[in-house]
Motif scaffolding. Structure first.
Motif, PDB file in Angstrom:
ATOM      1  N   LEU A 118       0.829  -1.206   0.000  1.00 25.45           N
ATOM      2  CA  LEU A 118       0.000   0.000   0.000  1.00 25.45           C
ATOM      3  C   LEU A 118       0.858   1.249   0.000  1.00 25.45           C
ATOM      4  CD1 LEU A 118      -2.816  -0.843   2.580  1.00 25.45           C
ATOM      5  CD2 LEU A 118      -2.873  -1.091   0.109  1.00 25.45           C
ATOM      6  N   LEU A 119       1.941   1.211   0.771  1.00 25.89           N
ATOM      7  CA  LEU A 119       2.820   2.373   0.866  1.00 25.89           C
ATOM      8  C   LEU A 119       3.505   2.682  -0.461  1.00 25.89           C
ATOM      9  CD1 LEU A 119       4.544   1.724   4.321  1.00 25.89           C
ATOM     10  CD2 LEU A 119       2.774   3.411   3.811  1.00 25.89           C
ATOM     11  N   SER A 120       3.696   1.663  -1.289  1.00 21.84           N
ATOM     12  CA  SER A 120       4.440   1.852  -2.537  1.00 21.84           C
ATOM     13  C   SER A 120       3.530   2.072  -3.734  1.00 21.84           C
ATOM     14  CB  SER A 120       5.332   0.636  -2.806  1.00 21.84           C
ATOM     15  OG  SER A 120       4.557  -0.545  -2.947  1.00 21.84           O
ATOM     16  N   LYS A 125      -5.861   7.000  -5.069  1.00 17.52           N
ATOM     17  CA  LYS A 125      -6.851   7.119  -6.128  1.00 17.52           C
ATOM     18  C   LYS A 125      -8.134   6.364  -5.785  1.00 17.52           C
ATOM     19  CE  LYS A 125      -3.656   7.858  -9.991  1.00 17.52           C
ATOM     20  NZ  LYS A 125      -3.175   7.341 -11.292  1.00 17.52           N
ATOM     21  N   ASN A 126      -8.069   5.428  -4.871  1.00 17.99           N
ATOM     22  CA  ASN A 126      -9.259   4.699  -4.451  1.00 17.99           C
ATOM     23  C   ASN A 126      -9.988   5.526  -3.402  1.00 17.99           C
ATOM     24  OD1 ASN A 126      -7.975   2.790  -6.016  1.00 17.99           O
ATOM     25  ND2 ASN A 126      -8.269   1.121  -4.570  1.00 17.99           N
ATOM     26  N   THR A 127     -11.185   5.987  -3.735  1.00 20.93           N
ATOM     27  CA  THR A 127     -11.926   6.859  -2.823  1.00 20.93           C
ATOM     28  C   THR A 127     -13.385   6.425  -2.737  1.00 20.93           C
ATOM     29  OG1 THR A 127     -12.376   8.420  -4.620  1.00 20.93           O
ATOM     30  CG2 THR A 127     -10.437   8.854  -3.243  1.00 20.93           C
ATOM     31  N   LEU A 128     -13.995   6.715  -1.600  1.00 16.40           N
ATOM     32  CA  LEU A 128     -15.418   6.478  -1.423  1.00 16.40           C
ATOM     33  C   LEU A 128     -16.175   7.653  -2.028  1.00 16.40           C
ATOM     34  CD1 LEU A 128     -17.775   4.856  -0.172  1.00 16.40           C
ATOM     35  CD2 LEU A 128     -17.423   6.162   1.930  1.00 16.40           C
ATOM     36  N   GLU A 129     -16.939   7.379  -3.092  1.00 17.24           N
ATOM     37  CA  GLU A 129     -17.622   8.430  -3.824  1.00 17.24           C
ATOM     38  C   GLU A 129     -19.029   8.699  -3.293  1.00 17.24           C
ATOM     39  OE1 GLU A 129     -16.350  10.377  -6.558  1.00 17.24           O
ATOM     40  OE2 GLU A 129     -14.583   9.592  -5.541  1.00 17.24           O
ATOM     41  N   GLY A 130     -19.605   7.723  -2.617  1.00 17.62           N
ATOM     42  CA  GLY A 130     -20.947   7.920  -2.105  1.00 17.62           C
ATOM     43  C   GLY A 130     -21.515   6.629  -1.551  1.00 17.62           C
ATOM     44  N   ASN A 131     -22.630   6.738  -0.858  1.00 18.31           N
ATOM     45  CA  ASN A 131     -23.275   5.553  -0.322  1.00 18.31           C
ATOM     46  C   ASN A 131     -24.767   5.795  -0.164  1.00 18.31           C
ATOM     47  OD1 ASN A 131     -22.149   7.263   2.050  1.00 18.31           O
ATOM     48  ND2 ASN A 131     -23.713   5.970   3.025  1.00 18.31           N
ATOM     49  N   THR A 132     -25.540   4.716  -0.215  1.00 18.12           N
ATOM     50  CA  THR A 132     -26.974   4.763   0.025  1.00 18.12           C
ATOM     51  C   THR A 132     -27.266   3.792   1.164  1.00 18.12           C
ATOM     52  OG1 THR A 132     -27.576   2.926  -1.436  1.00 18.12           O
ATOM     53  CG2 THR A 132     -27.275   5.083  -2.465  1.00 18.12           C
ATOM     54  N   GLY A 133     -28.520   3.471   1.361  1.00 15.25           N
ATOM     55  CA  GLY A 133     -28.853   2.513   2.404  1.00 15.25           C
ATOM     56  C   GLY A 133     -28.483   1.092   2.052  1.00 15.25           C
ATOM     57  N   ASP A 134     -28.202   0.845   0.745  1.00 16.52           N
ATOM     58  CA  ASP A 134     -27.954  -0.522   0.292  1.00 16.52           C
ATOM     59  C   ASP A 134     -26.550  -0.779  -0.236  1.00 16.52           C
ATOM     60  OD1 ASP A 134     -30.647  -1.315   0.790  1.00 16.52           O
ATOM     61  OD2 ASP A 134     -31.243  -0.344  -1.088  1.00 16.52           O
ATOM     62  N   GLY A 157      -8.894  -2.513   8.883  1.00 21.72           N
ATOM     63  CA  GLY A 157      -8.191  -1.238   8.889  1.00 21.72           C
ATOM     64  C   GLY A 157      -6.690  -1.451   8.964  1.00 21.72           C
ATOM     65  N   LEU A 158      -5.954  -0.787   8.084  1.00 19.26           N
ATOM     66  CA  LEU A 158      -4.492  -0.834   8.078  1.00 19.26           C
ATOM     67  C   LEU A 158      -3.973   0.597   8.064  1.00 19.26           C
ATOM     68  CD1 LEU A 158      -3.798  -3.689   5.493  1.00 19.26           C
ATOM     69  CD2 LEU A 158      -3.413  -3.788   7.952  1.00 19.26           C
ATOM     70  N   LYS A 159      -3.800   1.145   9.262  1.00 17.34           N
ATOM     71  CA  LYS A 159      -3.347   2.526   9.416  1.00 17.34           C
ATOM     72  C   LYS A 159      -4.281   3.477   8.667  1.00 17.34           C
ATOM     73  CE  LYS A 159       1.439   1.628  10.633  1.00 17.34           C
ATOM     74  NZ  LYS A 159       2.826   2.084  10.535  1.00 17.34           N
ATOM     75  N   ASP A 160      -3.827   4.082   7.573  1.00 19.36           N
ATOM     76  CA  ASP A 160      -4.616   5.094   6.866  1.00 19.36           C
ATOM     77  C   ASP A 160      -5.487   4.503   5.763  1.00 19.36           C
ATOM     78  OD1 ASP A 160      -3.345   7.066   8.406  1.00 19.36           O
ATOM     79  OD2 ASP A 160      -1.662   7.125   7.016  1.00 19.36           O
ATOM     80  N   TYR A 161      -5.607   3.197   5.707  1.00 19.09           N
ATOM     81  CA  TYR A 161      -6.355   2.532   4.661  1.00 19.09           C
ATOM     82  C   TYR A 161      -7.351   1.543   5.257  1.00 19.09           C
ATOM     83  CZ  TYR A 161      -2.473   4.204   1.771  1.00 19.09           C
ATOM     84  OH  TYR A 161      -1.536   4.975   1.150  1.00 19.09           O
ATOM     85  N   ALA A 174      -8.287   4.575   0.620  1.00 20.90           N
ATOM     86  CA  ALA A 174      -7.635   5.496   1.542  1.00 20.90           C
ATOM     87  C   ALA A 174      -8.682   6.129   2.452  1.00 20.90           C
ATOM     88  CB  ALA A 174      -6.868   6.569   0.776  1.00 20.90           C
ATOM     89  N   MET A 175      -8.888   5.531   3.616  1.00 21.21           N
ATOM     90  CA  MET A 175      -9.874   6.005   4.580  1.00 21.21           C
ATOM     91  C   MET A 175      -9.634   5.250   5.881  1.00 21.21           C
ATOM     92  SD  MET A 175     -14.041   5.793   4.322  1.00 21.21           S
ATOM     93  CE  MET A 175     -14.065   6.934   2.941  1.00 21.21           C
ATOM     94  N   ASN A 176      -9.947   5.864   7.026  1.00 18.11           N
ATOM     95  CA  ASN A 176      -9.782   5.125   8.270  1.00 18.11           C
ATOM     96  C   ASN A 176     -11.043   4.322   8.586  1.00 18.11           C
ATOM     97  OD1 ASN A 176     -11.612   6.688  10.063  1.00 18.11           O
ATOM     98  ND2 ASN A 176     -10.100   8.324   9.811  1.00 18.11           N
TER      99      ASN A 176
END
Length: 241
Positions: A118-120, A125-134, A157-161, A174-176
């Motif tokens: 992950l560090l390398s 670029k992997n981001t959470l763009e949105g979510n609904t109830g499902d 969870g792996l530190k910042d990912y 990339a999210m806690n």
């Protein structure tokens, strides 16, 4: 990956070296009896991973870990379970209790290798763009991945990912862990340790230390144990028994 071993007991250092060689291809660059000596070695050498005892003279393993750079990963190796919470506050990759089993060590090393990758990589670029109830939408490079909540087995969870595991997919974002858990259905997903959120529908069995999702073994943290037993067993099982 390379590594060093820091432990004030000569026999423990020898046993750890033998175990590492037996279960992995890690390159062992040194074994040290105390933290100051290891600190001196790190001034002129780049180390990926440290196998670190906690109760040592002069400088404890916890004090040593707090001085390490973010890119140096730590796996604690100790005979004392009481330091587990403090170790995870230092973002340790894992916490192994002596005597250390080969299979357990192998899992910890694989986790360290995953985070090293992950560090390398350009995982940001992997981001959470949105979510609904499902479901939630994860953007990875040019693609949007729809992840149904009912298909998520657990999140690590792996530190910042976080690593999202479904039956046939593994997505790294990339999210806690706390942030992503807050965006998920709380009746379905349960925080069971500092490093794991699980889908309760995938639980096959559990004991006082682990939860089993098929062949996957998830550690049950002491801080979360009482809440888990109260919610999942309806109070029928005593977590202190």
């Amino acid at each position: 990956m390379n590594c060093i071993i820091v432990d004030d007991e000569p026999l423990a250092r020898q046993e750890m070296e033998a175990l590492i060689n037996d279960v992995s291809d890690l390159e062992i660059l040194g074994a040290f009896s105390n933290a100051p000596t290891a600190i001196g070695f790190l001034k002129t050498n780049s180390i990926d991973l440290v196998f670190l005892d906690i109760e040592m003279p002069m400088v404890t393993g916890l004090e040593f870990a707090a001085q390490l750079s973010k890119n140096t990963l730590v796996i604690f190796t100790t005979a004392y379970p009481k330091y587990a919470l403090e170790s995870y506050e230092l973002d340790a990759i894992d916490y192994l209790l002596k005597p250390i089993e080969k299979q357990r060590l192998g899992k910890a090393i694989n986790k360290a290798k995953l985070y090293k990758n992950l560090l390398s990589e350009d995982t940001e670029k992997n981001t959470l763009e949105g979510n609904t109830g499902d479901f939630m939408i994860i953007k990875s490079e040019r693609r949007f991945h729809k992840i149904n909540f009912v298909d998520i087995r657990f999140i690590e969870g792996l530190k910042d990912y976080v690593v999202i595991y479904t039956g046939n997919q593994k997505l790294i974002t990339a999210m806690n862990l706390k942030t992503i858990h807050q965006k998920m259905p709380q009746h379905l997903f349960l925080r069971v340790s500092k490093s794991y959120v699980i889908n309760i529908n995938f639980i096959d069995s559990f004991d006082h230390h682990n939860i089993y999702l098929g062949e996957t073994e998830i550690p049950l943290g002491d801080v979360y144990k009482k809440g888990f037993f109260k919610l999942y067993s309806g109070g029928a099982v005593n977590p202190e028994a």
